[in-house]
Design a protein around this motif. Structure first.
Motif, PDB file in Angstrom:
ATOM      1  N   PRO A  34      34.404 -13.150  24.704  1.00 46.58           N
ATOM      2  CA  PRO A  34      35.800 -13.202  24.246  1.00 46.58           C
ATOM      3  C   PRO A  34      36.736 -12.760  25.369  1.00 46.58           C
ATOM      4  O   PRO A  34      36.389 -11.896  26.175  1.00 46.58           O
ATOM      5  N   PRO A  35      37.913 -13.337  25.454  1.00 47.69           N
ATOM      6  CA  PRO A  35      38.872 -12.906  26.485  1.00 47.69           C
ATOM      7  C   PRO A  35      39.228 -11.432  26.308  1.00 47.69           C
ATOM      8  O   PRO A  35      39.534 -10.968  25.206  1.00 47.69           O
ATOM      9  N   GLY A  36      39.162 -10.680  27.402  1.00 47.26           N
ATOM     10  CA  GLY A  36      39.492  -9.260  27.338  1.00 47.26           C
ATOM     11  C   GLY A  36      38.540  -8.453  26.490  1.00 47.26           C
ATOM     12  O   GLY A  36      38.945  -7.438  25.895  1.00 47.26           O
ATOM     13  N   VAL A  37      37.293  -8.869  26.406  1.00 48.63           N
ATOM     14  CA  VAL A  37      36.325  -8.153  25.578  1.00 48.63           C
ATOM     15  C   VAL A  37      36.196  -6.708  26.049  1.00 48.63           C
ATOM     16  O   VAL A  37      36.243  -6.414  27.241  1.00 48.63           O
ATOM     17  N   GLY A  38      36.055  -5.804  25.092  1.00 43.45           N
ATOM     18  CA  GLY A  38      35.928  -4.397  25.432  1.00 43.45           C
ATOM     19  C   GLY A  38      34.482  -3.972  25.601  1.00 43.45           C
ATOM     20  O   GLY A  38      33.538  -4.685  25.235  1.00 43.45           O
ATOM     21  N   GLN A  39      34.338  -2.819  26.159  1.00 44.56           N
ATOM     22  CA  GLN A  39      32.989  -2.268  26.319  1.00 44.56           C
ATOM     23  C   GLN A  39      32.368  -1.979  24.957  1.00 44.56           C
ATOM     24  O   GLN A  39      33.058  -1.617  24.012  1.00 44.56           O
ATOM     25  N   GLY A  40      31.041  -2.147  24.894  1.00 44.27           N
ATOM     26  CA  GLY A  40      30.335  -1.883  23.642  1.00 44.27           C
ATOM     27  C   GLY A  40      30.317  -3.046  22.688  1.00 44.27           C
ATOM     28  O   GLY A  40      29.937  -2.885  21.522  1.00 44.27           O
ATOM     29  N   ALA A  41      30.720  -4.249  23.125  1.00 46.03           N
ATOM     30  CA  ALA A  41      30.712  -5.414  22.246  1.00 46.03           C
ATOM     31  C   ALA A  41      29.274  -5.814  21.925  1.00 46.03           C
ATOM     32  O   ALA A  41      28.351  -5.606  22.721  1.00 46.03           O
ATOM     33  N   PRO A  42      29.033  -6.382  20.736  1.00 48.14           N
ATOM     34  CA  PRO A  42      27.678  -6.851  20.400  1.00 48.14           C
ATOM     35  C   PRO A  42      27.194  -7.919  21.383  1.00 48.14           C
ATOM     36  O   PRO A  42      27.999  -8.663  21.960  1.00 48.14           O
ATOM     37  N   LEU A  43      25.884  -7.978  21.525  1.00 49.21           N
ATOM     38  CA  LEU A  43      25.262  -8.942  22.445  1.00 49.21           C
ATOM     39  C   LEU A  43      24.286  -9.813  21.661  1.00 49.21           C
ATOM     40  O   LEU A  43      23.407  -9.299  20.956  1.00 49.21           O
ATOM     41  N   ILE A  44      24.456 -11.119  21.781  1.00 52.59           N
ATOM     42  CA  ILE A  44      23.540 -12.095  21.167  1.00 52.59           C
ATOM     43  C   ILE A  44      22.826 -12.826  22.304  1.00 52.59           C
ATOM     44  O   ILE A  44      23.471 -13.423  23.171  1.00 52.59           O
ATOM     45  N   ILE A  45      21.502 -12.779  22.274  1.00 53.06           N
ATOM     46  CA  ILE A  45      20.692 -13.549  23.226  1.00 53.06           C
ATOM     47  C   ILE A  45      19.989 -14.638  22.427  1.00 53.06           C
ATOM     48  O   ILE A  45      19.217 -14.345  21.504  1.00 53.06           O
ATOM     49  N   ALA A  46      20.267 -15.893  22.755  1.00 53.35           N
ATOM     50  CA  ALA A  46      19.769 -17.034  21.971  1.00 53.35           C
ATOM     51  C   ALA A  46      18.841 -17.890  22.826  1.00 53.35           C
ATOM     52  O   ALA A  46      19.189 -18.252  23.971  1.00 53.35           O
ATOM     53  N   LEU A  47      17.678 -18.240  22.260  1.00 51.40           N
ATOM     54  CA  LEU A  47      16.665 -19.041  22.962  1.00 51.40           C
ATOM     55  C   LEU A  47      16.591 -20.424  22.314  1.00 51.40           C
ATOM     56  O   LEU A  47      16.346 -20.529  21.098  1.00 51.40           O
ATOM     57  N   GLY A  77      33.624 -11.466  18.132  1.00 53.09           N
ATOM     58  CA  GLY A  77      33.823 -10.439  19.153  1.00 53.09           C
ATOM     59  C   GLY A  77      32.568 -10.100  19.919  1.00 53.09           C
ATOM     60  O   GLY A  77      32.507  -9.047  20.571  1.00 53.09           O
ATOM     61  N   ALA A  78      31.555 -10.986  19.877  1.00 54.95           N
ATOM     62  CA  ALA A  78      30.282 -10.734  20.554  1.00 54.95           C
ATOM     63  C   ALA A  78      30.204 -11.521  21.857  1.00 54.95           C
ATOM     64  O   ALA A  78      30.885 -12.540  22.039  1.00 54.95           O
ATOM     65  N   VAL A  79      29.369 -11.019  22.747  1.00 61.41           N
ATOM     66  CA  VAL A  79      29.048 -11.723  23.984  1.00 61.41           C
ATOM     67  C   VAL A  79      27.754 -12.501  23.744  1.00 61.41           C
ATOM     68  O   VAL A  79      26.745 -11.922  23.313  1.00 61.41           O
ATOM     69  N   VAL A  80      27.786 -13.800  24.008  1.00 59.00           N
ATOM     70  CA  VAL A  80      26.629 -14.673  23.746  1.00 59.00           C
ATOM     71  C   VAL A  80      26.026 -15.087  25.087  1.00 59.00           C
ATOM     72  O   VAL A  80      26.729 -15.618  25.959  1.00 59.00           O
ATOM     73  N   VAL A  81      24.725 -14.838  25.212  1.00 60.70           N
ATOM     74  CA  VAL A  81      23.985 -15.184  26.430  1.00 60.70           C
ATOM     75  C   VAL A  81      22.875 -16.156  26.028  1.00 60.70           C
ATOM     76  O   VAL A  81      22.008 -15.814  25.198  1.00 60.70           O
ATOM     77  N   VAL A  82      22.892 -17.350  26.621  1.00 63.19           N
ATOM     78  CA  VAL A  82      21.892 -18.391  26.307  1.00 63.19           C
ATOM     79  C   VAL A  82      21.136 -18.707  27.603  1.00 63.19           C
ATOM     80  O   VAL A  82      21.631 -19.473  28.455  1.00 63.19           O
ATOM     81  N   GLY A  93      26.788  -3.346  23.291  1.00 58.09           N
ATOM     82  CA  GLY A  93      26.377  -2.507  22.172  1.00 58.09           C
ATOM     83  C   GLY A  93      25.102  -3.025  21.531  1.00 58.09           C
ATOM     84  O   GLY A  93      24.067  -3.163  22.180  1.00 58.09           O
ATOM     85  N   ARG A  94      25.188  -3.334  20.248  1.00 59.56           N
ATOM     86  CA  ARG A  94      24.019  -3.816  19.503  1.00 59.56           C
ATOM     87  C   ARG A  94      23.533  -5.150  20.066  1.00 59.56           C
ATOM     88  O   ARG A  94      24.323  -5.998  20.469  1.00 59.56           O
ATOM     89  N   ILE A  95      22.191  -5.327  20.021  1.00 58.60           N
ATOM     90  CA  ILE A  95      21.576  -6.534  20.582  1.00 58.60           C
ATOM     91  C   ILE A  95      20.773  -7.224  19.482  1.00 58.60           C
ATOM     92  O   ILE A  95      19.915  -6.607  18.844  1.00 58.60           O
ATOM     93  N   THR A  96      21.081  -8.484  19.257  1.00 56.97           N
ATOM     94  CA  THR A  96      20.272  -9.303  18.346  1.00 56.97           C
ATOM     95  C   THR A  96      19.716 -10.500  19.127  1.00 56.97           C
ATOM     96  O   THR A  96      20.369 -11.012  20.052  1.00 56.97           O
ATOM     97  N   LEU A  97      18.533 -10.930  18.707  1.00 56.72           N
ATOM     98  CA  LEU A  97      17.802 -12.009  19.386  1.00 56.72           C
ATOM     99  C   LEU A  97      17.678 -13.182  18.430  1.00 56.72           C
ATOM    100  O   LEU A  97      17.145 -13.029  17.319  1.00 56.72           O
ATOM    101  N   TRP A  98      18.208 -14.344  18.842  1.00 49.66           N
ATOM    102  CA  TRP A  98      18.168 -15.549  18.011  1.00 49.66           C
ATOM    103  C   TRP A  98      17.287 -16.586  18.718  1.00 49.66           C
ATOM    104  O   TRP A  98      17.347 -16.729  19.947  1.00 49.66           O
TER     105      TRP A  98
END
Length: 374
Positions: free
Chosen positions: A171-184, A208-213, A265-270
């Protein structure tokens, strides 16, 4: 010498006047004896008023009050000094305490503080004591500080000597501690395509999460526990150590990169399909940092114990015509998780086989994983 006689009326008038002016002693009136001016009349044994003729209608006045005269008590002179009074000792009070119980005030120095406790003013040139300036605590609803390096783009990392990349949406201007989604993504897919078609990137950014694929790497994987090779897969869903599983090393590298760039912050794995099998394996090995997992069109690929005793929520999404569901593999996986105390949720899709269908269920998946995160 004697004065000349006067008529009774003049004699009475003159007697009254002489009494008033003290001249009775100088006159001689019939029936009135000469008076000694220095001696009160009551001390001479005669009442001077008795010799004055009185009218019958006017009662005779007596200079001495009847009560005192009847008792033989002479009133004191008007100009006589009152008897002295003794003020040396007041009379005792009726309610006074006995002498032995009388209150004795403490000595004057009884309430003076000890010398060691006495206040000593500081010297004039002494430095003033430090002032503790109150600062308000941070507001709970205050926005976190921005993560300067957490930007959308592509991350490049290394895993077991292999160069790996990942598509990142933040997200633009995301703050520290934002949720993290790692998707495979699944076999034969790409990170860019999975990010768009599954809508996971747009959905995650909206939350408001950061998505990493990360991009999978096609290869043959030797399964150590089975002693055989699985050909043509993008993800290693079988080996359990970073030395033997390149994708486990990739996960560790991506988490470290997210911590450095985004202070995540929190990390979920998809994961979907082969990515779902790999996501289930990695979440069991790294359940000390993974806070939940979505397993879509997949289940457990190989029997493996959780590395840490930490409840991890799992959301399963499967078509009823998918072989993983029809073969009972998903059901067995869910039962094993529930026996171990891990929260689970399941959505089955009638008439759907092995395909991509995350678009319509992202809200439910996100709500479940967030509500039951450890």
């Amino acid at each position: 010498m004697r004065a000349r006689l006067l008529s009774p009326s003049w004699a009475a008038l003159l007697a009254w006047g002489c009494v008033a002016w003290g001249c009775v002693a100088e006159l001689g009136v019939d029936g009135i004896a000469p008076l000694d001016v220095d001696t009160p009349a009551w001390d001479q044994g005669a009442d001077p008023y008795d010799a004055i003729p009185q009218r019958d209608a006017t009662p005779q006045r007596d200079a001495t009050p009847p009560l005192l005269r009847d008792r033989g008590v002479a009133p004191p002179s008007r100009d006589a000094a009152p008897p002295p009074r003794d003020f040396s000792a007041p009379p005792p009070r009726r309610d006074a305490a006995p002498i032995e119980d009388a209150f004795e005030p403490p000595p004057r120095d009884a309430f003076e503080p000890p010398i060691e406790d006495a206040f000593e003013p500081p010297p004039r040139d002494a430095a003033p004591p430090p002032v503790d300036v109150w600062t308000p605590p941070p507001r709970l609803d205050a926005a976190p500080p921005p993560a300067e390096g957490c930007l959308s783009g592509t991350w490049s990392v290394s895993a077991l000597g292999q160069a790996r990349s990942a598509v990142v949406r933040a997200p633009p201007g995301v703050g520290q501690g934002a949720p993290l989604i790692i998707a495979l993504h699944g076999n034969g897919d790409t990170a860019e395509n999975f990010c768009l078609t599954s809508e996971i990137c747009a959905f995650g950014v909206a939350q408001g999460a950061v998505v990493v694929v990360p991009q999978g790497r096609m290869r043959d994987v030797f399964v150590e526990i089975m002693g055989q090779t699985v050909s043509g897969v993008h993800w290693d869903a079988y080996n359990s150590t970073p030395q033997s599983n390149e994708d486990l090393a990739l996960l560790d590298a991506l988490i470290a990169e997210a911590d450095a760039r985004c202070q995540s912050g929190r990390i979920t794995l998809w994961g979907h399909s082969q990515g779902g099998f790999c996501a289930y394996l990695l979440s069991r090995i790294r359940n000390d940092v993974i806070d939940g997992a979505l397993i879509c069109a997949a289940a457990e690929s190989i029997g493996l114990q959780f590395a840490h005793e930490r409840p991890t929520p799992y959301f399963f999404l499967i078509g009823e015509q998918d072989w993983s569901w029809s073969g009972g593999q998903v059901t067995a996986t869910i039962q094993a998780l529930e026996r171990a105390g891990h929260p689970t949720a399941l959505i089955t899709l009638p008439g759907v086989g092995h395909g991509g269908y995350l678009r319509g269920y992202n809200d439910q998946i996100w709500a479940f994983l967030n509500a039951r995160a450890p």
